[in-house]
Design a protein around this motif. Sequence first.
Motif, PDB file in Angstrom:
ATOM      1  N   GLY A 168       0.803  -1.204   0.000  1.00 37.00           N
ATOM      2  CA  GLY A 168       0.000   0.000   0.000  1.00 37.00           C
ATOM      3  C   GLY A 168       0.841   1.261   0.000  1.00 37.00           C
ATOM      4  O   GLY A 168       0.317   2.352   0.245  1.00 37.00           O
ATOM      5  N   LEU A 169       2.131   1.128  -0.294  1.00 36.47           N
ATOM      6  CA  LEU A 169       3.042   2.259  -0.355  1.00 36.47           C
ATOM      7  C   LEU A 169       3.324   2.598  -1.810  1.00 36.47           C
ATOM      8  O   LEU A 169       3.055   1.806  -2.718  1.00 36.47           O
ATOM      9  CB  LEU A 169       4.342   1.933   0.386  1.00 36.47           C
ATOM     10  N   TYR A 170       3.895   3.763  -2.023  1.00 34.13           N
ATOM     11  CA  TYR A 170       4.125   4.242  -3.375  1.00 34.13           C
ATOM     12  C   TYR A 170       5.567   3.986  -3.826  1.00 34.13           C
ATOM     13  O   TYR A 170       6.522   4.171  -3.069  1.00 34.13           O
ATOM     14  CB  TYR A 170       3.840   5.744  -3.475  1.00 34.13           C
ATOM     15  N   ASP A 171       5.681   3.564  -5.084  1.00 31.41           N
ATOM     16  CA  ASP A 171       6.962   3.479  -5.784  1.00 31.41           C
ATOM     17  C   ASP A 171       6.919   4.484  -6.933  1.00 31.41           C
ATOM     18  O   ASP A 171       5.877   4.675  -7.560  1.00 31.41           O
ATOM     19  CB  ASP A 171       7.209   2.079  -6.356  1.00 31.41           C
ATOM     20  N   VAL A 172       8.056   5.125  -7.191  1.00 34.33           N
ATOM     21  CA  VAL A 172       8.090   6.138  -8.247  1.00 34.33           C
ATOM     22  C   VAL A 172       9.297   5.902  -9.152  1.00 34.33           C
ATOM     23  O   VAL A 172      10.387   5.567  -8.686  1.00 34.33           O
ATOM     24  CB  VAL A 172       8.137   7.569  -7.654  1.00 34.33           C
ATOM     25  N   VAL A 173       9.058   6.050 -10.451  1.00 32.09           N
ATOM     26  CA  VAL A 173      10.117   5.991 -11.461  1.00 32.09           C
ATOM     27  C   VAL A 173       9.950   7.214 -12.352  1.00 32.09           C
ATOM     28  O   VAL A 173       8.878   7.423 -12.930  1.00 32.09           O
ATOM     29  CB  VAL A 173      10.048   4.704 -12.302  1.00 32.09           C
TER      30      VAL A 173
END
Length: 310
Positions: A168-173
């Motif tokens: 439920g956490l965010y990953d960013v690219v």
Amino acid sequence: MVGSNVELGCVSPEEGSFDLNDLFVYWQISERNTVVTYYLPQNSSTTHVDSHYRSRAWLSLDSMRRGDFSLHLFNVTPQDGQKFHCLVFRKSLEMKQVLQTVVTLHVAANYSMPVVSTPSGPLQDELTFTCTSTNGYPRPNVYWINKTDNSLLDAALQNSTVSLNDRGLYDVVSVLRIGWTPNVNVGCCIENVLLHQNLTVSSQAEAFTGTQDKIIEKSGLTPQEQTTILYVVAGCVAVAVVAAGWMCWKKRCPQGHYAGAQAARPEPELAGESARTPRGPGRPGHCPSQTCADPSDGLGFPSRRSPDAR
């Protein structure tokens, strides 16, 4: 913070003790009609508690006797970022509501330190940088910075993808594409607004330089400085070679001083019998060869024959 334990306060302003058999306490999320936990006299059932909170929400009986109806919530998750309502009723007052409190829980998680990948091969028209950061909350803001003057690069040059992972956490690219230019130095910034946190990592692109057709690793020196160092090294090598040759000559050649061809020096007359003995083959003092070594100089250079040798 995600994974931590929190206490959401709900305390009665009235002093004194409370009878647990006279109390009905509810914690719920009204916007979602979600029951977090509750207390009913002579009833320990958790049937109506939402499954997301069934094993994580707890009320202290001892605290409620003192008028403290705070909620203890364990192992906070991103989904717990809600408005929680505390409602307290008294049976003796015909179920009159004696306390109501709304507590907003803000949930956050630190993003990992960004990792920036730099161009690793020759490019023709543009440079591509990729910035990655994971396991943060809430949704981040992503910026690319020109490290030369710390100005923000145009958002149109970047393409950022933010997604929720299994926790439920965010990953960013984020991918940045800019036109080719030498000695580029850009930075990737991941901003967590809730934590007032900015994580910025330089691309270290100054380590890449060269022509437009080729990118090579830079040593940190200008071309002029590199050329100067090469000349100095070459000079040192030449001096070392000359010194080594001189040392070799010194070891192989005899020691002494050669003053060139010299006239025969007159021999002192010897007293006694040896002075009257004529020189000849086999006798002391006779030199059978045309090149005699002068005993006085020890170098073996040709010595001029004396008139007596004829």
